[in-house]
Design an enzyme around this catalytic site. Structure first.
Site, short mmCIF file in Angstrom:
data_model
loop_
_atom_site.label_atom_id
_atom_site.label_comp_id
_atom_site.label_asym_id
_atom_site.label_seq_id
_atom_site.Cartn_x
_atom_site.Cartn_y
_atom_site.Cartn_z
N ASP A 56 -10.03 71.74 32.50
CA ASP A 56 -9.18 72.08 31.79
C ASP A 56 -8.80 73.55 31.30
O ASP A 56 -9.69 74.23 30.99
CB ASP A 56 -9.26 71.25 30.29
CG ASP A 56 -9.05 69.62 30.61
OD1 ASP A 56 -8.25 69.14 31.81
OD2 ASP A 56 -9.64 68.81 30.01
N TYR A 57 -7.73 73.85 30.88
CA TYR A 57 -7.38 75.07 30.37
C TYR A 57 -8.54 75.60 29.11
O TYR A 57 -8.89 76.70 28.99
CB TYR A 57 -6.03 75.36 29.76
CG TYR A 57 -5.34 76.66 29.07
CD1 TYR A 57 -5.29 77.68 29.98
CD2 TYR A 57 -5.17 76.57 27.88
CE1 TYR A 57 -4.63 78.89 29.48
CE2 TYR A 57 -4.65 77.84 27.29
CZ TYR A 57 -4.46 78.89 28.20
OH TYR A 57 -3.78 79.89 27.74
#
Length: 198
Positions: free
Chosen positions: A42-43
């Site tokens: 994830d970012y």
């Protein structure tokens, strides 16, 4: 034989090479035509991301049916108790079903690089660190698991995927390894690490 890239993905970097919204991507750190991420991170998570230009190897790593253990260092809000650890270990009920049993233990705060920006510190609220390993790949699964047992995730760093480890890589650094197509690193074939300065 194939080549795999072990990359320490910094916080707030997308696990892809382009973004129409102008956010930071892998292209800010890696110049590797033909390589794709095997799985995702994830970012707002950090740590180990694997990339390869071999489709067979990419499937061996990314496909959930191969059930590679993925290990995370997780900072949670609150002083986590044994009941919560037991729930994580046996399976947590999420909106998309109960998670598979996990490997989990409480640990001392690991020696990690500073995050930019740092995790917001709340002097009135303690925090805890866990080492958590799962064999699934649901969207934002670790964060949802810790929230479900009452301890929201503050920082999430993936340290290991199967036999591949983040050891020795600072944020933004990567190294190449030669891999047998069974999916394990070939001994003695690790190349030097690299860092691309932005």
């Amino acid at each position: 034989m194939a080549t795999i890239i072990l990359f320490n993905k910094p916080f707030q970097v997308l696990s892809q090479f382009t973004d129409p919204d102008g956010r930071s991507t892998l292209a800010d750190y890696l110049q590797l035509p033909g390589y794709k991420a095997a799985g995702r991170l994830d970012y707002d998570s950090e740590g180990l991301l694997l990339l390869t230009d071999n489709g067979q190897l990419q499937q061996q790593i990314a496909n959930p049916r191969h059930k590679l253990w993925k290990t995370y260092l997780v900072q949670v809000e609150g002083d986590i108790d044994q009941a919560a650890l037991d729930s994580l270990a046996t399976g947590v009920e999420l909106k998309d079903g109960t998670t598979l049993p996990a490997r989990v233990r409480r640990i001392e705060a690991p020696a990690l690089w500073p995050r930019t920006p740092p995790v917001r510190e709340r002097k009135s609220v303690p925090d805890s660190w866990l080492e958590l390993s799962i064999r699934e790949g649901r969207n934002r699964q670790v964060r949802r698991m810790t929230a479900a047992v009452g301890f929201p995730t503050l920082r999430l760093v993936r340290s290991r995927i199967g036999d591949w480890s983040l050891a020795g890589l600072a944020p933004g650094e990567y190294r190449r390894e030669t891999v047998h197509l069974a999916g394990r690193p070939a001994e003695g074939k690790t190349n030097r690490r690299h860092r691309k300065r932005r």
